[in-house]
Design a protein around this motif. Sequence first.
Motif, short mmCIF file in Angstrom:
data_model
loop_
_atom_site.label_atom_id
_atom_site.label_comp_id
_atom_site.label_asym_id
_atom_site.label_seq_id
_atom_site.Cartn_x
_atom_site.Cartn_y
_atom_site.Cartn_z
N SER A 25 50.43 67.62 57.58
CA SER A 25 48.93 68.10 57.72
C SER A 25 48.28 66.63 57.16
CB SER A 25 48.64 69.21 56.61
OG SER A 25 49.02 68.53 55.26
N ARG A 26 48.82 65.59 56.81
CA ARG A 26 48.14 64.27 56.50
C ARG A 26 49.00 63.34 57.16
NH1 ARG A 26 46.89 64.50 49.86
NH2 ARG A 26 45.73 66.39 49.99
N ASN A 27 48.25 62.14 57.51
CA ASN A 27 48.90 61.25 58.33
C ASN A 27 49.59 60.23 57.18
OD1 ASN A 27 49.75 59.61 60.27
ND2 ASN A 27 47.63 59.12 61.06
N VAL A 28 50.50 60.60 57.05
CA VAL A 28 51.53 59.69 56.05
C VAL A 28 52.65 58.95 56.74
CG1 VAL A 28 51.07 61.15 54.30
CG2 VAL A 28 53.10 61.69 55.32
N LEU A 29 52.81 59.33 58.07
CA LEU A 29 54.22 58.89 58.80
C LEU A 29 54.05 57.18 58.80
CD1 LEU A 29 54.10 61.86 59.66
CD2 LEU A 29 54.96 61.05 61.97
N GLY A 30 52.91 56.57 58.72
CA GLY A 30 53.01 55.35 58.53
C GLY A 30 53.06 54.69 57.25
N ILE A 31 53.34 55.44 56.34
CA ILE A 31 53.38 55.18 54.83
C ILE A 31 54.89 55.27 54.40
CG2 ILE A 31 52.54 55.43 52.52
CD1 ILE A 31 49.74 56.29 53.94
N TYR A 32 55.17 56.56 54.63
CA TYR A 32 56.25 57.24 53.95
C TYR A 32 57.44 57.13 55.00
CZ TYR A 32 53.37 58.67 50.23
OH TYR A 32 52.32 58.96 49.20
#
Length: 120
Positions: A25-32
């Motif tokens: 639901s949040r765009n975390v793929l580039g972070i985590y």
Amino acid sequence: QVRLVESGGDLVQPGGSLRLSCVVSRNVLGIYTMGWYRQAPGNQREWVAIITAGGSTNYVDSVKGRFTISRANAKKTVYLQMNTLKPEDTAVYYCNAVVDSTTTPLFDSWGQGTQVIVSS
């Protein structure tokens, strides 16, 4: 809070293929680092595959050469391509963020998972 929605599971014959999706639901793929986990009946949940923010991947030995984890950051989606499926792959599959340099899930709240059944 982050929502994780898995889909794509099905009943499939041994040797078949499935592609699982996990929408975040949040765009975390580039972070985590993100990962796939699975839990077979009566078993502990186990780590299956991870992909870091930089694109590095790793897999549990039992799926190496058969499974491929990937991500589409703009779509907020993590995929698990599963080929040459075996009965021992039968499980409910979950996604989660992963603590860097570990296989430990990061988010406390899991999605509902998606059921994969490999059987003839």
